[in-house]
Design a protein around this motif. Structure first.
Motif, short mmCIF file in Angstrom:
data_model
loop_
_atom_site.label_atom_id
_atom_site.label_comp_id
_atom_site.label_asym_id
_atom_site.label_seq_id
_atom_site.Cartn_x
_atom_site.Cartn_y
_atom_site.Cartn_z
N ALA A 402 0.84 -1.20 0.00
CA ALA A 402 0.00 0.00 0.00
C ALA A 402 0.88 1.25 0.00
CB ALA A 402 -0.91 -0.01 1.22
N LYS A 403 1.90 1.23 0.84
CA LYS A 403 2.81 2.38 0.92
C LYS A 403 3.52 2.61 -0.41
CE LYS A 403 5.83 3.42 4.54
NZ LYS A 403 6.66 2.98 5.68
N LYS A 406 1.11 3.91 -3.05
CA LYS A 406 0.76 5.32 -2.81
C LYS A 406 1.90 6.23 -3.28
CE LYS A 406 -1.16 8.53 0.50
NZ LYS A 406 -0.31 9.62 0.06
N ALA A 407 3.13 5.82 -2.95
CA ALA A 407 4.28 6.63 -3.38
C ALA A 407 4.29 6.76 -4.90
CB ALA A 407 5.58 5.98 -2.90
N LEU A 408 3.97 5.69 -5.59
CA LEU A 408 3.98 5.76 -7.06
C LEU A 408 2.83 6.62 -7.56
CD1 LEU A 408 4.90 2.04 -7.90
CD2 LEU A 408 6.42 4.03 -7.92
N SER A 409 1.65 6.45 -6.97
CA SER A 409 0.51 7.23 -7.46
C SER A 409 0.69 8.71 -7.14
CB SER A 409 -0.80 6.67 -6.92
OG SER A 409 -1.06 7.19 -5.64
N ASP A 410 1.27 9.03 -5.97
CA ASP A 410 1.52 10.45 -5.64
C ASP A 410 2.45 11.10 -6.66
OD1 ASP A 410 -0.06 10.24 -3.46
OD2 ASP A 410 1.57 10.16 -1.96
N ASN A 411 3.23 10.28 -7.34
CA ASN A 411 4.15 10.82 -8.34
C ASN A 411 3.68 10.58 -9.77
OD1 ASN A 411 6.85 11.86 -7.02
ND2 ASN A 411 6.05 10.20 -5.76
N ASP A 412 2.38 10.30 -9.91
CA ASP A 412 1.78 10.09 -11.24
C ASP A 412 2.42 8.98 -12.04
OD1 ASP A 412 -0.28 11.87 -11.21
OD2 ASP A 412 1.00 13.57 -11.82
N LEU A 443 10.06 5.69 -4.22
CA LEU A 443 10.05 4.57 -3.27
C LEU A 443 11.14 4.73 -2.22
CD1 LEU A 443 9.39 1.53 -5.65
CD2 LEU A 443 7.78 2.66 -4.12
N TYR A 444 12.28 5.23 -2.65
CA TYR A 444 13.38 5.42 -1.69
C TYR A 444 12.95 6.41 -0.61
CZ TYR A 444 17.91 6.12 0.39
OH TYR A 444 18.92 6.17 1.30
N THR A 445 12.34 7.51 -1.04
CA THR A 445 11.91 8.53 -0.07
C THR A 445 10.93 7.90 0.91
OG1 THR A 445 12.09 10.11 -1.86
CG2 THR A 445 10.92 10.86 0.08
N THR A 446 10.00 7.10 0.40
CA THR A 446 9.00 6.51 1.28
C THR A 446 9.59 5.52 2.28
OG1 THR A 446 7.39 6.73 -0.44
CG2 THR A 446 6.88 5.12 1.24
N PHE A 447 10.50 4.69 1.84
CA PHE A 447 10.97 3.63 2.74
C PHE A 447 12.24 3.96 3.52
CE2 PHE A 447 8.24 1.21 -0.18
CZ PHE A 447 7.42 0.62 0.76
N PHE A 448 13.01 4.95 3.06
CA PHE A 448 14.29 5.16 3.73
C PHE A 448 14.51 6.57 4.28
CE2 PHE A 448 14.98 1.54 0.94
CZ PHE A 448 15.55 0.64 1.83
N GLU A 449 13.62 7.53 3.94
CA GLU A 449 13.95 8.86 4.43
C GLU A 449 13.01 9.27 5.54
OE1 GLU A 449 14.33 11.43 1.03
OE2 GLU A 449 16.33 10.66 0.62
#
Ligand code: ASP
Length: 449
Positions: A402-403, A406-412, A443-449
């Motif tokens: 889900a995460k 969402k990260a992909l959809s937020d970035n179109d 994805l990097y921003t979502t999982f690692f930052e």
């Protein structure tokens, strides 16, 4: 007892070889040294293996090869001169490089491999000599003498399992043993290489054979990063990965370690560490059987280009017994390997690497799907990339997909397909190649930052 493998960039110049000598000297457990051919000294330079490919091509085309021979010999000569090595080693290397252009061209399926393998073979001779002249009791050992026997598959050899027993005997020797990576010898005595980058495989085979306590793979980065450093700025370096995670990451574009190199080490239960020749005190990335830390669900994000998808639709496909088998049979008969196969009720996609397809094969696939299998629609979609979110502990946590989505959809970014195996070591998304870098960053921003 440790097996150490050095990649081409670690062996590209005298300065690099001095670092290698110090690393081997620093730990008396480092008994086996597996080496690549000299790599690039800078971005514009040519790897010796690539120069050997050119030499081979000119030779089989019966063109003048003197320039190729001179360049390759000079490459070793420069290193030998800077290290002030005894002249005899260069005489031997020179003779071997020249001798390649006397080998039969016709009916010689191993000629290409013999050319390429000479890159590592000559380097191993040079390095053993250098070690000896600098206080290490070392010997050069040809893979034939080491017992590395491989299958008869040019440029794609596999180890023959009985080799391990022969290799084990090497552990009785007192010297530091320098073995050229990348190739073995067939039962009929032909030189046969692994696929490109295959010195990693030799290191792993030797480590499994001698039952080493550790396989240290020295490269030019501080281990493995959570995402490609050319795409994500300053990504985390990973402390520990399992074999399965490494295999998934290596499959999808993490080229630090050859993906086939994991198998022998894994079967032999040999821990592996990726380290940096230019920063040997950095702990690097350890590749182990199970994680010591079970908290982190995602360890890395990788992506790879060059995929196409054969998209097939047929009304009531789900009711047609044997449909999937017949589709795969078409591919099998055309000798096409497939990578993934996401399905819907009335549709199915078969994702393949572009290199598996040719215009003639594509036409034949579409013809058979339309005429023999009477599908409603069949088309080939191109310019696809796979994107993988990898981590063994995703299966213990809810919401990772889900995460990611969402990260992909937020970035179109449109997800074309999703696939996840039951082991849940990775989630795979198929996306358009044009959006790949953006997707990795999201994805990097979502999982690692
Ligand atoms: N020299 C070979 C190559 O460039 C093998 C290796 O470096 O591992 O593919």
């Amino acid at each position: 007892m440790k097996v150490v493998k050095f990649g081409g960039s670690s062996l590209a110049s005298a300065t690099q070889l001095e670092k290698v000598l110090n690393i081997v000297k620093a730990d008396t457990d480092r008994k086996f040294v597996v080496v690549s051919a000299p790599g690039k000294r800078n971005a514009e330079d040519t790897k010796v293996t690539d120069a050997l490919i050119k030499y081979y091509k000119h030779y089989v085309a019966e063109k003048d090869v003197t320039k190729d021979q001179d360049w390759i010999i000079q490459r070793y000569q420069d290193i030998a001169d800077e290290l002030q090595l005894d002249g005899r080693v260069m005489e031997n290397i020179k003779a071997t490089v020249l001798e390649l252009a006397t080998l039969p061209i016709k009916d010689n399926p191993f000629l290409y491999d013999t050319f390429l393998a000479s890159g590592e073979d000559n380097n191993a001779k040079l390095i053993a000599q250098y070690f000896n002249e600098n206080g290490l009791n070392a010997i050069y050992m040809h893979p034939k003498d080491a017992g590395i026997t491989v299958t008869n598959e040019p440029s794609n050899a596999q180890i023959i399992p009985s080799s391990y027993d022969t290799i084990e005997k090497l552990s009785e020797l007192d010297e530091v043993i320098v073995i050229p990576g990348f190739f073995g010898v067939t039962q009929d005595n032909h030189i046969c290489t692994f696929s490109r980058g295959g010195s990693d495989i030799t290191g792993s085979i030797v480590a499994a054979g001698v039952k080493a306590d550790l396989y240290e793979n020295f490269t030019d980065v501080d281990g493995i990063f959570s995402a490609h450093p050319g795409i994500v700025h300053n990504p985390n370096s990973i402390k520990e990965l399992t074999y399965r995670e490494m295999r998934e990451l290596a499959y999808a574009g993490f080229t630090v370690l050859h993906d086939e190199a994991l198998i022998p080490a894994y079967r032999g239960r040999i821990p592996l560490v990726i380290k940096n020749t230019n920063n040997p005190s950095h702990p690097g990335t350890r590749i182990v059987l199970t994680h010591s830390n079970t908290q982190q669900p995602v360890v890395g994000i990788s992506a790879d280009d060059g995929f196409s998808s054969i998209n097939i639709s047929k009304y009531l496909m789900n009711r047609e017994i044997g449909f999937g088998r017949r589709v795969l049979q078409i591919l099998e008969e055309l000798n096409i390997g497939f990578e993934h196969m996401p399905t819907g009720i009335d549709d199915m996609s078969v994702v393949v690497r572009d290199r598996e397809l040719t215009p003639i094969k594509e036409e034949e696939i579409l013809r058979q799907l339309t005429h023999k299998m009477e599908v409603d629609k069949a088309e080939i979609e191109r310019d696809l990339s796979i994107l993988m979110v990898v981590g063994e502990h995703m299966k213990d946590q809810i919401g990772v997909t889900a995460k990611a989505a969402k990260a992909l959809s937020d970035n179109d970014i449109n997800i074309e397909m999703i696939s996840q195996g039951s082991s849940e070591v990775s989630i795979l998304f198929v996306i358009k190649t044009a959006q790949k870098n953006e997707a990795i960053r999201a994805l990097y921003t979502t999982f690692f930052e």
